[in-house]
Enzyme design. Structure first.
Site, short mmCIF file in Angstrom:
data_model
loop_
_atom_site.label_atom_id
_atom_site.label_comp_id
_atom_site.label_asym_id
_atom_site.label_seq_id
_atom_site.Cartn_x
_atom_site.Cartn_y
_atom_site.Cartn_z
N LYS A 90 0.83 -1.22 0.00
CA LYS A 90 0.00 0.00 0.00
C LYS A 90 0.86 1.26 0.00
O LYS A 90 0.76 2.11 0.90
CB LYS A 90 -0.95 0.03 1.19
CG LYS A 90 -1.92 -1.15 1.22
CD LYS A 90 -2.94 -1.00 2.32
CE LYS A 90 -3.85 -2.20 2.45
NZ LYS A 90 -3.17 -3.37 3.03
P1 5BU Z 1 -8.24 -11.31 6.88
O1 5BU Z 1 -7.54 -12.05 7.99
O2 5BU Z 1 -8.88 -12.26 5.87
O3 5BU Z 1 -9.21 -10.28 7.40
O4 5BU Z 1 -7.05 -10.56 6.13
C1 5BU Z 1 -7.28 -9.64 5.10
C2 5BU Z 1 -5.97 -9.19 4.50
O5 5BU Z 1 -6.23 -8.29 3.44
C3 5BU Z 1 -5.05 -8.46 5.46
O6 5BU Z 1 -3.73 -8.77 5.11
C4 5BU Z 1 -5.32 -6.99 5.19
O7 5BU Z 1 -4.17 -6.20 5.40
C5 5BU Z 1 -5.67 -7.01 3.72
N1 5BU Z 1 -6.61 -5.96 3.31
C6 5BU Z 1 -7.89 -5.87 3.82
O8 5BU Z 1 -8.30 -6.69 4.65
N2 5BU Z 1 -8.72 -4.88 3.37
C7 5BU Z 1 -8.36 -3.96 2.48
O9 5BU Z 1 -9.15 -3.10 2.11
C8 5BU Z 1 -7.03 -4.06 1.96
C9 5BU Z 1 -6.20 -5.06 2.40
BR1 5BU Z 1 -6.48 -2.87 0.72
#
Ligand code: 5BU
Length: 258
Positions: A90
């Protein structure tokens, strides 16, 4: 609707083409967000889940015992299991700073990550900075712009999202798509939508994360589902990954028939 393979033929960026072909060949649109904080765990999970995924998404700066063997190890696993690496960095700064952050520092991200993402808030200069590094390296690389986010109350909406789409359209050589909650733009098959905030059960997560199911985000036109905790926090991550893989692929096939 076009298949992933048909869309690959319409890409001018070689990373986008490779990714869409890989998805079609391997029959998986699952990206795994491997948000663990030690080198051993990261490499172990990448090796175990690698056969199920098209993309491994990393946050390299959360690895507490990082050394360059982490990224060479990831590159070897990417070859072994045929997936691309997406560093969820990002970027958000001016072009000349981003140029250094992408190519240098501790992580030398451009050397091992096929894909990185960037906030469009900084304007055209951010894409120019990343492009400069990509051209200097001469490697196949792709950039995703954050068109939308999954967290409650985020500001990437409306006019901001629209301008982000325009920035992607104007930079087709390096921008290969978006982080988005679904399809952001119609009739641009070379732009790939990646959606985070995916779980088998929809609902609110910790610290304002919001989850949708693989079926609902695929029905909304996304191309790649990003699953983190749904896999790495499970007792049996491989079994969970297989469930997400099946759900994502079936949802794609359903969309094809509509
Ligand atoms: P989760 O454990 O499935 O919630 O992880 C989601 C991943 O995607 C995590 O690494 C976040 O940093 C990433 N992410 C997110 O959740 N939402 C966003 O809008 C973005 C990245 Br951009």
């Amino acid at each position: 609707m076009l298949t992933y393979w048909q869309r690959a033929q319409k890409c001018q960026n070689r990373t986008a083409k490779k990714l869409l072909q890989l998805i079609d060949n391997k029959k998986t649109n699952l990206a795994f967000g491997v948000d663990v904080t030690t080198k051993d765990k990261l490499l172990e999970l990448a090796d175990k889940i690698g056969p199920e995924i098209c993309v491994l998404k990393t946050h390299i700066d959360i690895v507490e015992d990082f050394d360059p063997s982490v990224t060479t190890g990831l590159s070897e696993l990417a070859q072994k299991h045929n997936f691309l690496i997406f560093e969820d960095r990002k970027f958000a700064d001016i072009g000349q700073t981003v140029e250094k952050q992408y190519s240098g520092g501790v992580y030398k991200i451009v050397d091992w990550a096929d894909i990185v993402n960037a906030h469009s808030v900084a304007g055209q200069g951010i894409v120019d900075g990343l492009r400069k590094v990509i051209i200097e390296k001469g490697s196949d690389r792709g950039v995703l712009l954050l068109g939308e986010m999954s967290s409650a109350g985020n500001l990437a909406t409306g006019e901001y999202t629209k301008k982000t789409v325009e920035m992607a359209q104007a930079n087709q050589d390096v921008v290969i798509g978006f982080i988005s909650m679904g399809e952001l733009v119609e009739n641009e098959p070379y732009l790939i939508n990646f959606t985070p905030g995916v779980k088998l059960q929809a609902g609110d997560g910790e610290l304002k994360q919001q989850y949708n199911t693989p079926e609902s985000v695929m029905a909304g036109g996304t191309d790649i589902i990003i699953v983190g905790g749904g896999i790495y926090k499970a007792d049996d991550p491989l079994a969970e990954a297989k469930k997400y893989r099946t759900a994502g692929w079936q949802a794609y096939q359903t969309r094809l028939t509509m």
